[in-house]
Scaffold this motif. Structure first.
Motif, PDB file in Angstrom:
ATOM      1  N   GLU A 149       0.807  -1.223   0.000  1.00 13.52           N
ATOM      2  CA  GLU A 149       0.000   0.000   0.000  1.00 13.52           C
ATOM      3  C   GLU A 149       0.841   1.275   0.000  1.00 13.52           C
ATOM      4  O   GLU A 149       0.282   2.373   0.110  1.00 13.52           O
ATOM      5  CB  GLU A 149      -0.923   0.002   1.225  1.00 13.52           C
ATOM      6  N   THR A 192      -3.252   5.878   0.901  1.00 14.48           N
ATOM      7  CA  THR A 192      -2.311   5.972   2.023  1.00 14.48           C
ATOM      8  C   THR A 192      -1.968   7.437   2.265  1.00 14.48           C
ATOM      9  O   THR A 192      -1.612   8.163   1.333  1.00 14.48           O
ATOM     10  CB  THR A 192      -1.036   5.171   1.733  1.00 14.48           C
ATOM     11  N   SER A 230       2.750   7.088   8.472  1.00 17.43           N
ATOM     12  CA  SER A 230       1.874   6.889   7.321  1.00 17.43           C
ATOM     13  C   SER A 230       0.604   6.189   7.807  1.00 17.43           C
ATOM     14  O   SER A 230       0.664   5.318   8.677  1.00 17.43           O
ATOM     15  CB  SER A 230       2.564   6.026   6.260  1.00 17.43           C
ATOM     16  N   LEU A 252      -2.598   3.887   6.807  1.00 18.16           N
ATOM     17  CA  LEU A 252      -3.160   2.966   5.821  1.00 18.16           C
ATOM     18  C   LEU A 252      -4.685   3.074   5.818  1.00 18.16           C
ATOM     19  O   LEU A 252      -5.310   3.301   6.859  1.00 18.16           O
ATOM     20  CB  LEU A 252      -2.756   1.524   6.149  1.00 18.16           C
TER      21      LEU A 252
END
Length: 311
Positions: free
Chosen positions: A146, A152, A220, A222
């Motif tokens: 991803e 994302t 980050s 998801l």
């Protein structure tokens, strides 16, 4: 002549024995290839969650270092360490550097994922470039399936606020499993806010009690759009595994759980060529809840070095 010959033979035998002994003494011993590679807990900073203060257990007076030591004991005994909701993390140092061997699978971070229930943890790796044994060199993200997804979110940040454990709870009107739907308040840097719910199966505080009034995590994020209830009645929640590149995402014996060091990228997304890695960081990559199953929270049970030579 006979005696002289005997003396000569004896002398030659003695000389050979001495030479052999000296040659063995001067050989540098070679250590056999190691067959284990222990993961050592260097840092543990969980986000709020239903297993926090339980796995590992917090008791009054415990500090960061106490919880790090308890997390180590958990891993050494093959028990899981819960990272809590989005952002909670653990930093592991390997006993030996894991080499990057010809684009082969290098390691896997063990979790407790099972069919249709994954709690993906984003993985970062680092080499001990300055040789000081500390995780203070640059971190590189493992670019899982991803990483380049438009769903994302980069540079995501979330803050959780310590709850008043004595406040009046607000049970769910539609799900009897949720005892307080306004339990732990959170807000993020993209304009969203909400609460982490409390369920009837875990009554202890979900907020890490050795922390202050708020805790913030950055990384980050998801997409959690596939975390859903298939039944419509709250009894069949699923969180399907992502394709590859994450912790606690596939069962430990599945090839898709394995990680390649060659997947590492720098902060700009450029692939890096690491000779080896010594440190591994894992943090919960999703912000999601699933009714009676609680929040999506990555669990870690250890690291398997897939490059070890078997004797």
């Amino acid at each position: 002549m006979k005696n002289s010959k005997l003396w000569m033979v004896a002398g030659l035998a003695l000389l050979a024995a001495c030479s052999k002994k000296e040659s063995v003494t001067n050989v540098t011993p070679v250590d056999p290839p190691h067959t284990t590679n222990r993961a050592m807990v260097l840092d543990y900073q969980p986000a709020p969650g239903q297993f926090i203060n339980q796995a590992p257990e917090w008791v009054a007076g415990n500090s960061d270092q106490d919880l790090i030591a308890k997390a180590q004991t958990s891993l050494d005994n093959n028990n899981f360490v819960c990272l809590g909701g989005y952002g909670g993390y653990i930093v592991l140092g390997m006993q030996y550097a894991i080499p990057n061997v010809d684009d082969q699978y290098s390691f896997l971070v063990k979790g407790n994922a099972f069919t249709n229930w994954a709690e993906p943890g984003i993985i970062l790796v680092s080499a001990d470039t300055n040789n000081n044994g500390k995780p203070d060199d640059e971190w590189y993200e493992i670019a899982g399936s991803e990483y380049n997804s438009s769903k994302t979110i980069r540079n995501y940040q979330i803050t959780y606020f310590k709850p008043d454990e004595k406040k009046i709870a607000t049970p769910s009107k539609t799900d009897n499993n949720l005892s307080d739907t306004t339990y732990i308040r959170w807000k993020d840097n993209i304009g969203r806010s909400g609460y982490l719910s409390k369920n009837i199966y875990h009554s202890q505080s979900y907020y890490p009690q050795w922390k202050g009034d708020s805790i913030t995590f950055t990384g980050s994020l998801l997409s959690a759009e596939n975390v859903k209830d298939l039944s419509g009645t709250g009894v069949n929640w699923v969180s399907p595994a992502l394709s590859f590149g994450y912790a606690d995402n596939w069962a430990n014996d599945n090839d898709n759980a394995k990680i390649k060091i060659s997947w590492a990228v720098d902060k700009s997304g450029k692939k890096v060529n690491l000779k080896n890695i010594k440190f591994i960081k894992v943090y919960t990559g999703m912000r999601a809840e699933a009714g009676w199953l609680g929040e999506v929270s990555t669990e870690v049970t250890g690291v398997t070095d897939l490059t070890l030579k078997q004797q």
